[in-house]
Design a protein around this motif. Structure first.
Motif, PDB file in Angstrom:
ATOM      1  N   GLY A 155       0.777  -1.146  -0.002  1.00  0.00           N
ATOM      2  CA  GLY A 155      -0.091   0.065   0.041  1.00  0.00           C
ATOM      3  C   GLY A 155       0.912   1.161   0.098  1.00  0.00           C
ATOM      4  N   PHE A 156       0.392   2.066  -0.443  1.00  0.00           N
ATOM      5  CA  PHE A 156       0.839   3.550  -0.334  1.00  0.00           C
ATOM      6  C   PHE A 156       0.155   4.564   0.453  1.00  0.00           C
ATOM      7  N   ARG A 157       0.792   5.509   1.400  1.00  0.00           N
ATOM      8  CA  ARG A 157       0.270   6.224   1.973  1.00  0.00           C
ATOM      9  C   ARG A 157      -1.085   5.728   2.917  1.00  0.00           C
ATOM     10  N   GLY A 158      -0.842   4.572   3.443  1.00  0.00           N
ATOM     11  CA  GLY A 158      -2.116   4.183   4.427  1.00  0.00           C
ATOM     12  C   GLY A 158      -3.115   3.614   3.763  1.00  0.00           C
ATOM     13  N   VAL A 159      -3.341   3.439   2.440  1.00  0.00           N
ATOM     14  CA  VAL A 159      -4.182   2.529   1.893  1.00  0.00           C
ATOM     15  C   VAL A 159      -3.969   1.064   2.151  1.00  0.00           C
ATOM     16  N   THR A 160      -5.096   0.191   2.089  1.00  0.00           N
ATOM     17  CA  THR A 160      -4.896  -0.993   2.761  1.00  0.00           C
ATOM     18  C   THR A 160      -3.817  -1.897   1.740  1.00  0.00           C
ATOM     19  N   PRO A 161      -2.874  -2.764   2.369  1.00  0.00           N
ATOM     20  CA  PRO A 161      -1.912  -3.252   1.441  1.00  0.00           C
ATOM     21  C   PRO A 161      -2.332  -4.618   0.882  1.00  0.00           C
ATOM     22  N   GLU A 162      -3.438  -5.060   1.223  1.00  0.00           N
ATOM     23  CA  GLU A 162      -4.052  -6.397   0.872  1.00  0.00           C
ATOM     24  C   GLU A 162      -3.949  -6.616  -0.416  1.00  0.00           C
ATOM     25  N   LYS A 208     -12.852   2.698   1.504  1.00  0.00           N
ATOM     26  CA  LYS A 208     -13.743   1.561   1.110  1.00  0.00           C
ATOM     27  C   LYS A 208     -12.824   0.326   1.309  1.00  0.00           C
ATOM     28  N   GLU A 209     -13.518  -0.817   1.684  1.00  0.00           N
ATOM     29  CA  GLU A 209     -12.430  -1.972   1.827  1.00  0.00           C
ATOM     30  C   GLU A 209     -13.437  -3.275   1.420  1.00  0.00           C
ATOM     31  N   SER A 210     -12.540  -4.286   1.059  1.00  0.00           N
ATOM     32  CA  SER A 210     -13.317  -5.409   0.667  1.00  0.00           C
ATOM     33  C   SER A 210     -12.816  -6.675   1.167  1.00  0.00           C
ATOM     34  N   CYS A 211     -13.475  -7.810   1.475  1.00  0.00           N
ATOM     35  CA  CYS A 211     -12.847  -8.867   1.979  1.00  0.00           C
ATOM     36  C   CYS A 211     -12.504  -9.801   0.995  1.00  0.00           C
ATOM     37  N   SER A 212     -11.140 -10.621   1.550  1.00  0.00           N
ATOM     38  CA  SER A 212     -10.760 -11.262   0.604  1.00  0.00           C
ATOM     39  C   SER A 212      -9.910 -12.734   1.484  1.00  0.00           C
ATOM     40  N   PHE A 213      -9.835 -13.648   0.972  1.00  0.00           N
ATOM     41  CA  PHE A 213      -9.123 -14.941   1.630  1.00  0.00           C
ATOM     42  C   PHE A 213      -7.952 -14.622   2.403  1.00  0.00           C
ATOM     43  N   SER A 214      -7.373 -13.424   1.773  1.00  0.00           N
ATOM     44  CA  SER A 214      -6.173 -13.330   2.399  1.00  0.00           C
ATOM     45  C   SER A 214      -5.952 -12.407   3.640  1.00  0.00           C
ATOM     46  N   GLN A 215      -7.448 -12.084   4.119  1.00  0.00           N
ATOM     47  CA  GLN A 215      -7.387 -11.153   5.129  1.00  0.00           C
ATOM     48  C   GLN A 215      -8.134 -12.207   6.329  1.00  0.00           C
ATOM     49  N   GLY A 216      -8.535 -13.440   5.889  1.00  0.00           N
ATOM     50  CA  GLY A 216      -8.985 -14.495   6.958  1.00  0.00           C
ATOM     51  C   GLY A 216     -10.319 -14.061   7.600  1.00  0.00           C
ATOM     52  N   ALA A 217     -10.518 -14.685   8.825  1.00  0.00           N
ATOM     53  CA  ALA A 217     -11.528 -14.364   9.641  1.00  0.00           C
ATOM     54  C   ALA A 217     -12.835 -14.276   9.005  1.00  0.00           C
ATOM     55  N   SER A 218     -13.762 -13.335   9.089  1.00  0.00           N
ATOM     56  CA  SER A 218     -14.884 -13.147   8.330  1.00  0.00           C
ATOM     57  C   SER A 218     -15.308 -13.213   7.197  1.00  0.00           C
ATOM     58  N   CYS A 219     -14.003 -13.049   6.592  1.00  0.00           N
ATOM     59  CA  CYS A 219     -13.883 -12.924   5.102  1.00  0.00           C
ATOM     60  C   CYS A 219     -14.224 -14.188   4.354  1.00  0.00           C
ATOM     61  N   ASN A 267     -18.065 -13.928   3.854  1.00  0.00           N
ATOM     62  CA  ASN A 267     -18.196 -12.666   3.074  1.00  0.00           C
ATOM     63  C   ASN A 267     -17.423 -12.256   1.737  1.00  0.00           C
ATOM     64  N   LEU A 268     -16.769 -13.247   1.265  1.00  0.00           N
ATOM     65  CA  LEU A 268     -15.905 -13.176   0.172  1.00  0.00           C
ATOM     66  C   LEU A 268     -16.255 -11.994  -0.796  1.00  0.00           C
ATOM     67  N   ASP A 269     -15.317 -11.235  -1.121  1.00  0.00           N
ATOM     68  CA  ASP A 269     -15.539  -9.976  -1.952  1.00  0.00           C
ATOM     69  C   ASP A 269     -16.489  -9.152  -1.580  1.00  0.00           C
ATOM     70  N   ALA A 270     -17.234  -9.225  -0.510  1.00  0.00           N
ATOM     71  CA  ALA A 270     -18.212  -8.188  -0.007  1.00  0.00           C
ATOM     72  C   ALA A 270     -17.239  -6.896   0.380  1.00  0.00           C
ATOM     73  N   GLU A 271     -17.820  -5.832   0.022  1.00  0.00           N
ATOM     74  CA  GLU A 271     -17.154  -4.493   0.291  1.00  0.00           C
ATOM     75  C   GLU A 271     -17.950  -3.581   1.215  1.00  0.00           C
ATOM     76  N   PHE A 272     -17.140  -2.918   2.132  1.00  0.00           N
ATOM     77  CA  PHE A 272     -17.757  -2.129   3.224  1.00  0.00           C
ATOM     78  C   PHE A 272     -17.248  -0.782   3.357  1.00  0.00           C
ATOM     79  N   ASN A 273     -18.111  -0.005   3.634  1.00  0.00           N
ATOM     80  CA  ASN A 273     -18.010   1.621   3.626  1.00  0.00           C
ATOM     81  C   ASN A 273     -17.302   1.859   5.133  1.00  0.00           C
ATOM     82  N   GLY A 274     -16.357   2.724   5.232  1.00  0.00           N
ATOM     83  CA  GLY A 274     -15.605   3.037   6.387  1.00  0.00           C
ATOM     84  C   GLY A 274     -15.784   4.561   6.796  1.00  0.00           C
TER      85      GLY A 274
END
Length: 737
Positions: free
Chosen positions: A96-103, A557-568, A571-578
């Motif tokens: 990631g650059f400047r704080g965006v999620t590195p996932e 905005k963020e999205s769930c992927s297998f690389s994040q584990g847990a509840s993802c 909710n694979l590929d679901a996106e969330f507003n922050g």
């Protein structure tokens, strides 16, 4: 600003136009290579660079100094970059650059030779494929307003990897290396340019390792990667214009016994490189191919570069997903002794057999088959002219791009029996069967007006996207979505030359990250206003660049992927507003070349201060957020990063030392999720490299990565504690002609 035209669903993407600002202006008669392949966007001159924005170039000499195969270690010298390590080799980097999620590097624009290289940049941007670094001759990083031309992801910036160009005359190289953990590398190329204007380059790389982790009960934990590239080029010179035509073909593959499964903290403390037997069958296998045809024309004060491209990726990742009916792996490994967790943990490590009664503690292993393609046609141009008392440097570009991902995910049940995984008689389940597709028109226009010592750059980029999602599960074919998004993203920046060696720059631009084709229209696109103020100094011996930045997110905005584990998993590929988030920081990079008699002493420093704050409180099911309170920080954002380099170079030999400090990072932003309140460990690592040049008889080089063999928990995602790579010795020999 952004105006959305939505057909049924949310918002979407952006690009830039890419590319190549095209080399310099033809100066002498020395053939064409002005064009320096127009794939290298930034020049590497020793004079002061005047682009109005934060930029970094890592050239071939710097890349060869440590001969890193891992892009994460290469980028350690670039300030403002946040990385979450995972496998220790950078096989699937999280940048990631400047704080965006590195996932999975999904929020930065990834390019190779100025062309989008992520498997499906618009439809599924997670970079499960990454090019091999051994064949690259430069790495370019653009942040802030410098990334206005490159998209679709402009909140953070762009990363451009530059492959080897066709040489001007006969050139060849062979490089072979071996080291600890069964490391082997073979790399070579040969190329030539002939009198009839035809040039050719052939290059191949093979890297393999037995892996540094020890699997309970024995087994493979390493990888093998291959990449071959061919370039065929024809250039001709006219009275008024020079032209070239180039064909680039690439094939690459990987077979890696890598896993998402980590360790409990206590097991990590006892043996950080252990792997549980439940991951013994995990394997990633992929094949990638690339076609690229380039036409470049250059005349007095202008040039035009046009590229047609196609990238294909087919991958299958057979890996542990969890239990048939038990705790998710993240919470189990975080709390192995809590409640029923211990019984499942004993199965996970092979100390207990799966129950034959209800099969709840059988293990689910999924094959995530995915097929991607990415193709398009893009044209970029530059025109310099005087007008209305100013010198104008106009850049523009247009691109038509299509990409697609097809998912076919299945799961099989396995029982743990006497420390061995055995397939059960349960039928195979298809968990995901869908397709996402995007067709996108992108354009940009940018004008740099120069007057005396002042440059003012005004630009705008437009993205016009048509996206489709189709659920292909039997009985769910009616689950179909399509949407259209139109976005205009403006930016303005300035550069003022205080002197021949010193300049200051500032800029502001609108950042944008789209949602994927499958997302509900209530999920908003990511948007931000990004500000930057910096200064750059270069006197030929010393270079310094300091930048203050502030990214004001209107919606993160963020999205769930297998690389994040847990509840993802559910909710694979679901996106969330922050909501609203502020990210700010300081980036500092400095280099100095000192001389002591016949010796050169290169010194370097890279420092980053990064911080962030959620501006609102909210509850989220997203595993990296949870119950967020205003003022909470983003996860995986190290507050301090420092890289120091020192070396000594003589006529025939050199020794270089690079040290890196990475402060602790939060594993989750808020409370109420598995990793709430948990942090990674701060980490110091040292890398040592040395080389001796035998002149025409080649060069002998050696290095020790992680010289002091320091290992800490660098992440607890996807499932459990994961280490950085331990100490590794490598000895190699390179012969060039």
């Amino acid at each position: 600003m952004a105006s959305n035209a939505l057909n049924q669903q949310g918002s979407m993407l952006g690009f830039g136009g890419l590319l190549f600002c095209a080399a310099s202006a033809l100066a002498d008669d020395t053939q064409t290579d002005r064009y320096l392949e127009t794939i290298q966007i930034l020049g590497q001159q020793d004079s002061l660079r005047t682009e109005a924005g934060s930029t970094t170039v890592i050239d071939e000499l710097q890349l060869q100094k440590f001969s890193f195969d891992d892009i994460e270690r290469i980028l350690a010298t670039v300030p403002g970059i946040n990385i979450r390590s995972e496998d220790g080799y950078g096989l699937r980097p999280n940048i990631g650059f400047r704080g965006v999620t590195p996932e999975r590097s999904k929020k930065i624009t990834l390019m190779e030779d100025g062309v989008l290289i992520a498997p499906a940049p618009y439809s599924a941007s997670a970079a499960y494929y990454f090019p091999m670094m051994a064949k690259m001759t430069a790495v370019e990083v653009f942040k802030g307003p410098a990334a206005i031309k490159y998209g679709p992801y402009t909140v953070a910036g762009a990363l451009n990897l530059v492959s080897r160009s066709v040489p001007d005359s006969l050139a060849a190289m062979a490089d072979i290396a071996g080291g600890s953990d069964g490391y082997l590398k073979g790399h070579g190329y040969v190329g030539d340019r002939f009198d009839n204007g035809i040039g050719v380059l052939l290059e191949g790389v093979h890297v393999e390792s037995d892996g540094y982790k020890q699997l309970d009960g024995g087994g493979d934990t390493g990888f093998s990667k291959n990449e071959v590239m061919a370039k065929l080029r024809y250039d001709w010179q006219g009275d008024k214009v020079n032209q070239l035509l180039e064909l680039k073909l690439v094939y690459a593959d990987e077979d890696s016994d890598e896993t998402y499964l980590g360790l409990t903290d206590s097991d990590f403390a006892a043996q950080p490189n252990r792997r549980y037997v439940a991951s013994s069958l995990d394997n990633m296998n992929w094949e990638h191919s690339q076609f690229q045809l380039t036409h470049f024309i250059e005349g007095e004060g202008f040039d035009v570069s046009t590229k047609a491209y196609r990238n294909d990726l087919s991958r299958a990742w057979f890996k542990l997903n969890g239990f048939v009916d038990g705790p998710d792996l993240s919470s189990l490994l975080q709390n192995p002794n809590q409640g029923v967790n211990d019984a499942f943990y004993q199965v996970l490590i092979g100390a207990a057999d799966s129950s034959a009664i209800n099969g709840a503690d059988n293990l689910l292993i999924g094959t995530n088959d995915r097929d991607y393609f990415s193709q398009g046609l893009q044209s970029d141009w530059r025109w310099q002219l005087p007008l209305w008392g100013f010198e104008h440097n106009l850049h523009g570009g247009v691109r038509f791009h299509q990409d697609q991902i097809e998912r076919n995910h299945t799961e099989d049940a396995f029982a743990m029996q006497s420390g061995v995984l055995l397939r059960t008689t349960d039928p195979r389940a298809t968990t995901t069967l869908n397709r996402e597709k995007t067709s996108a028109w992108s354009l940009y226009l940018q004008d740099t007006l120069s007057w005396d010592k002042l440059d003012i750059t005004v630009g705008v980029r437009g993205e016009f996207l048509d996206m489709e999602y189709q659920n292909r599960q039997p009985g769910k074919e009616g689950d179909y979505l399509d949407k259209t998004t139109n976005v205009w993203l403006p930016g303005i920046s300035t550069f003022y030359r205080v002197s021949d060696n010193l300049g200051v720059f500032a800029g502001v631009h609108e950042g944008f990250v789209p949602t994927s084709p499958a997302q509900d229209p209530r999920i908003e696109s990511e948007s931000s206003i990004n500000y930057e103020l910096g200064s750059r100094f270069n006197n030929g011996t010393s270079k310094v660049e300091a930048v203050l930045f502030f990214n004001d997110f209107d919606n993160l905005k963020e999205s769930c992927s297998f690389s994040q584990g847990a509840s993802c998993l559910d909710n694979l590929d679901a996106e969330f507003n922050g909501g609203e988030v502020d990210v700010y920081g300081l980036e500092l990079a400095a280099e100095h070349l000192a001389r002591w008699g016949d010796f050169e002493l290169p010194l370097s420093l890279s420092y980053s201060y990064l911080d962030s704050e959620f501006q609102t409180s909210f509850d989220s099911d997203f595993s990296l957020w949870g119950q967020v309170s205003a003022g909470d920080q983003l996860p995986y954002l190290p507050e301090h990063q420092l890289t120091l380099g020192v070396g000594i170079t003589a006529a025939k030999w050199s020794v270089d030392l690079q040290g890196r400090y990475l402060s602790a990072m939060k594993e989750a932003a808020g409370t109420g999720v598995t990793l709430s309140g948990v942090e990674t460990d701060a980490l110091w690592t040292l890398d040592l490299a040395a080389a001796y040049d035998f002149g025409g008889y080649g060069k002998l080089y050696g290095k020790v990565d992680n010289l002091l063999d320091e290992q800490q928990i660098v992440s607890r995602r996807p499932y459990g504690a994961r280490p950085n790579r331990p100490q590794q010795f490598i000895l190699g020999y390179r012969l060039s002609y």
